[in-house]
Design a protein around this motif. Sequence first.
Motif, short mmCIF file in Angstrom:
data_model
loop_
_atom_site.label_atom_id
_atom_site.label_comp_id
_atom_site.label_asym_id
_atom_site.label_seq_id
_atom_site.Cartn_x
_atom_site.Cartn_y
_atom_site.Cartn_z
N GLU A 108 0.81 -1.22 0.00
CA GLU A 108 0.00 0.00 0.00
C GLU A 108 0.84 1.28 0.00
O GLU A 108 0.59 2.18 -0.82
CB GLU A 108 -0.96 -0.01 1.19
N PRO A 109 1.85 1.41 0.87
CA PRO A 109 2.60 2.68 0.90
C PRO A 109 3.37 2.99 -0.37
O PRO A 109 3.65 4.15 -0.66
CB PRO A 109 3.54 2.52 2.09
N ARG A 110 3.71 1.98 -1.16
CA ARG A 110 4.49 2.24 -2.37
C ARG A 110 3.67 2.87 -3.48
O ARG A 110 4.22 3.49 -4.40
CB ARG A 110 5.12 0.95 -2.89
N GLN A 111 2.34 2.72 -3.45
CA GLN A 111 1.52 3.08 -4.61
C GLN A 111 1.60 4.56 -4.98
O GLN A 111 1.78 4.88 -6.16
CB GLN A 111 0.07 2.65 -4.37
N PRO A 112 1.45 5.51 -4.04
CA PRO A 112 1.55 6.93 -4.44
C PRO A 112 2.92 7.27 -5.03
O PRO A 112 3.01 8.06 -5.98
CB PRO A 112 1.29 7.68 -3.13
N ALA A 113 3.98 6.70 -4.46
CA ALA A 113 5.32 6.98 -4.96
C ALA A 113 5.51 6.39 -6.35
O ALA A 113 6.13 7.02 -7.24
CB ALA A 113 6.36 6.42 -4.00
N LEU A 114 5.01 5.20 -6.56
CA LEU A 114 5.11 4.56 -7.87
C LEU A 114 4.38 5.38 -8.92
O LEU A 114 4.87 5.59 -10.04
CB LEU A 114 4.54 3.14 -7.79
N ALA A 115 3.22 5.90 -8.54
CA ALA A 115 2.46 6.76 -9.48
C ALA A 115 3.24 8.03 -9.79
O ALA A 115 3.28 8.48 -10.95
CB ALA A 115 1.11 7.10 -8.87
N ALA A 116 3.89 8.61 -8.78
CA ALA A 116 4.67 9.84 -9.00
C ALA A 116 5.82 9.60 -9.96
O ALA A 116 6.13 10.45 -10.81
CB ALA A 116 5.20 10.36 -7.66
N LEU A 117 6.46 8.44 -9.86
CA LEU A 117 7.56 8.12 -10.77
C LEU A 117 7.04 7.87 -12.18
O LEU A 117 7.62 8.35 -13.16
CB LEU A 117 8.31 6.89 -10.26
N ARG A 118 5.97 7.13 -12.28
CA ARG A 118 5.42 6.85 -13.61
C ARG A 118 4.93 8.12 -14.30
O ARG A 118 5.04 8.25 -15.52
CB ARG A 118 4.27 5.84 -13.49
N GLU A 119 4.40 9.03 -13.51
CA GLU A 119 3.91 10.30 -14.07
C GLU A 119 5.01 11.35 -14.19
O GLU A 119 4.76 12.47 -14.63
CB GLU A 119 2.78 10.84 -13.18
N ARG A 120 6.22 11.00 -13.77
CA ARG A 120 7.40 11.86 -13.85
C ARG A 120 7.24 13.16 -13.07
O ARG A 120 7.79 14.20 -13.44
CB ARG A 120 7.77 12.14 -15.31
N ARG A 121 6.52 13.08 -11.97
CA ARG A 121 6.49 14.22 -11.06
C ARG A 121 7.79 14.29 -10.27
O ARG A 121 8.13 15.33 -9.71
CB ARG A 121 5.28 14.11 -10.12
N VAL A 122 8.50 13.19 -10.21
CA VAL A 122 9.88 13.16 -9.74
C VAL A 122 10.66 12.38 -10.78
O VAL A 122 10.18 11.37 -11.30
CB VAL A 122 10.00 12.52 -8.33
N ARG A 123 11.85 12.89 -11.14
CA ARG A 123 12.60 12.32 -12.26
C ARG A 123 14.01 11.94 -11.81
O ARG A 123 14.70 12.73 -11.15
CB ARG A 123 12.69 13.34 -13.40
N TYR A 124 14.41 10.74 -12.18
CA TYR A 124 15.79 10.30 -11.96
C TYR A 124 16.60 10.60 -13.21
O TYR A 124 16.13 10.45 -14.33
CB TYR A 124 15.84 8.80 -11.67
N HIS A 125 17.84 11.00 -12.99
CA HIS A 125 18.77 11.29 -14.09
C HIS A 125 20.04 10.47 -13.86
O HIS A 125 20.61 10.54 -12.76
CB HIS A 125 19.12 12.78 -14.12
N PRO A 126 20.50 9.68 -14.85
CA PRO A 126 20.00 9.55 -16.22
C PRO A 126 18.72 8.71 -16.29
O PRO A 126 18.30 8.11 -15.30
CB PRO A 126 21.15 8.86 -16.94
N GLU A 127 18.17 8.64 -17.49
CA GLU A 127 16.89 7.97 -17.71
C GLU A 127 16.92 6.50 -17.31
O GLU A 127 15.94 5.97 -16.79
CB GLU A 127 16.50 8.09 -19.19
N SER A 128 18.05 5.84 -17.51
CA SER A 128 18.14 4.42 -17.16
C SER A 128 17.88 4.21 -15.67
O SER A 128 17.31 3.18 -15.27
CB SER A 128 19.53 3.87 -17.53
N GLN A 129 18.29 5.17 -14.85
CA GLN A 129 18.08 5.04 -13.41
C GLN A 129 16.62 5.31 -13.04
O GLN A 129 16.12 4.80 -12.03
CB GLN A 129 19.02 5.98 -12.65
#
Length: 638
Positions: free
Chosen positions: A369-390
């Motif tokens: 349950e706790p991972r779901q909002p964070a997973l959505a934020a990553l998929r929606e790119r509201r938070v972005r890792y650089h480089p893209e592979s990461q």
Amino acid sequence: MEPLYKPHGVEKRWQRTWEDEGLYRAGVNRSRDESYVICVPPPNVTGALHMGHALNGALQDVLIRWHRMRGFDTLWQPGYDHAGIATQNVVEKQLLAEGTSRKELGREAFVERVWAHLEATGRTIMGQFRSLGASMDYSRERFTMDDAYIESVMTFFVRLWERGWLYRANRIVNWCPFHETAISDLEVVHEELDDALTYARYRFADGPLADGVDGITIATVRPATILGDVAVAVHPDDERYREAIGRDVLVPFVGRRVPVIADERVDPAFGTGALKITPGHDPTDFEIGSTHGLPNLTVIGLDGRMNDAAGELAGLTQADADERILAWLKEHDALEKRESYRHSVGTCERCHTRIEPLISLQWWCAMEEPRQPALAALRERRVRYHPESQHSFAIRSFEEIPDWNISRQLWWGHQLPLWYCPDGHVTCAWPPPEACAECGSDDLERDPDVLDTWFSSALWPYATLGWPEQTDELDRYYPGDVNSTAREIIRLWENRMIWTGLELMGELPFTDVIIHSTILAPDGRRMSKSLGTGIDPLDVIAKHGADATRYGLLKMSSTQDVRFAEGAIEEGRKLANKLWNVSRLLLAERVESEAKPESLEERWIVARIDATRAEVEAAWLRFDFSPSVAALYRLTFD
């Protein structure tokens, strides 16, 4: 001015001057309302500056200084992590050298000894960051064992309890027999080891098959764990064992009758293609055993020796137990062969003891349950890792995340806010309760375990600002902007800050995560003191100066691992010396700071400077630092 730039006196003087004048403090000299916040990944309180710290510090300092120059209200938050097992290990080694141990000292006295050690030798790394020229707000230094930070940690734990996400269960963990605690995957170092692969025959319990085959041969590097076998598994498509599936075999030495099962996780190419299943001492076996409803049998104790379930071998070291079992196999014509085998073995990062996969009663945080909002934020790119592979890796990490083992059997750290009464009721509360929440008993005993170090680190972006109190700093500087770190802690730290920030603050802690390269030794091996391949950044600074070192590290930075190149540092030293001489010329000519370019050459120089500035800032916007310093070098020397 001296004709040759001598960095050490100049750098130390200006670092001290600028810090004394408060120029690094948040809120100083801002000309715009926007804030810009980076939290330094908290280094171990007993740690020393290494090349990873230096590179990461240089990257972050570029961004902080750039935004400070543009009038942003910048906060570069410094601080330390209490580093549970790392710090405890240092003090335990001291005690061993003195002929005693933490158990002889007792918990309270041991914790006092740790605090005394930290007072004497801890918190030195921030001074080393100063040597690098890092412009952190040192007035805001925080520590994960400060009283206010402890409040944050305890409040978070109670919140998770109230959400129903915490539970206690027996699961297989990485167990360090020396420290007698579970440890995280990051604290396990895999080392290549020359071992022997033992081929042992497990005879069918009800006699040979129709073709006369009287048993199944398995291959193992750990004969002692044979005592804990509860099955033999083969791949369902392996024709060699089709007739054996469903039959029973006898475990050597103990004569236990166990089934032959089929499971797709078995590798037919390893050994004989038949796998002994020991759920109590192997993670894969534990999963296979859980799938097939097999019992869990643990024959190795918390100290790494054979336990009472090992029968006549109880109390022996695993090496001695191996010898006893090998002798039995030879005597009963069940040892087919032994052959040399080189393989990777997990060891404790701190004490180098071989890790024992053990089933242990631990506290866990359910992550579905706790991972779901964070997973959505990553998929929606509201938070972005650089480089893209990461970024892709961060998403996969959340998709595959297991439940989190949050308890550790250490004495140094945040003790769990859980209390037990004689009737077995569990009370989770902070501040400490006076009575059991269920039956009212005042006879309470606190759980002795402490929290995983990463539990407190996950709160770093807002606990450093005063949470759970609603402080002015929290309102001003949360959420932050950028985090920068190494790829090996994406799962352990970055992703956890994201989901805890959303859970507790309702906002992401940052919008961008820079995953910097790892700097390897010049020969391509990892930097390591024990291997003799380590390069101390303080030695590099002493030789070339901080600015040259920072330049060289930025020049080496990449999306891939890179080899340390002293030539890049030398290039930085040349650039610093050239700029020094340019400054000497301007001062000698008494050039006014407001002077405007008049000649064609002067206008060309200004145009080059403007073009370079645009090139540099464009590189920084995409967190690409090597091209930015290369552009500065070209501007100066071309």
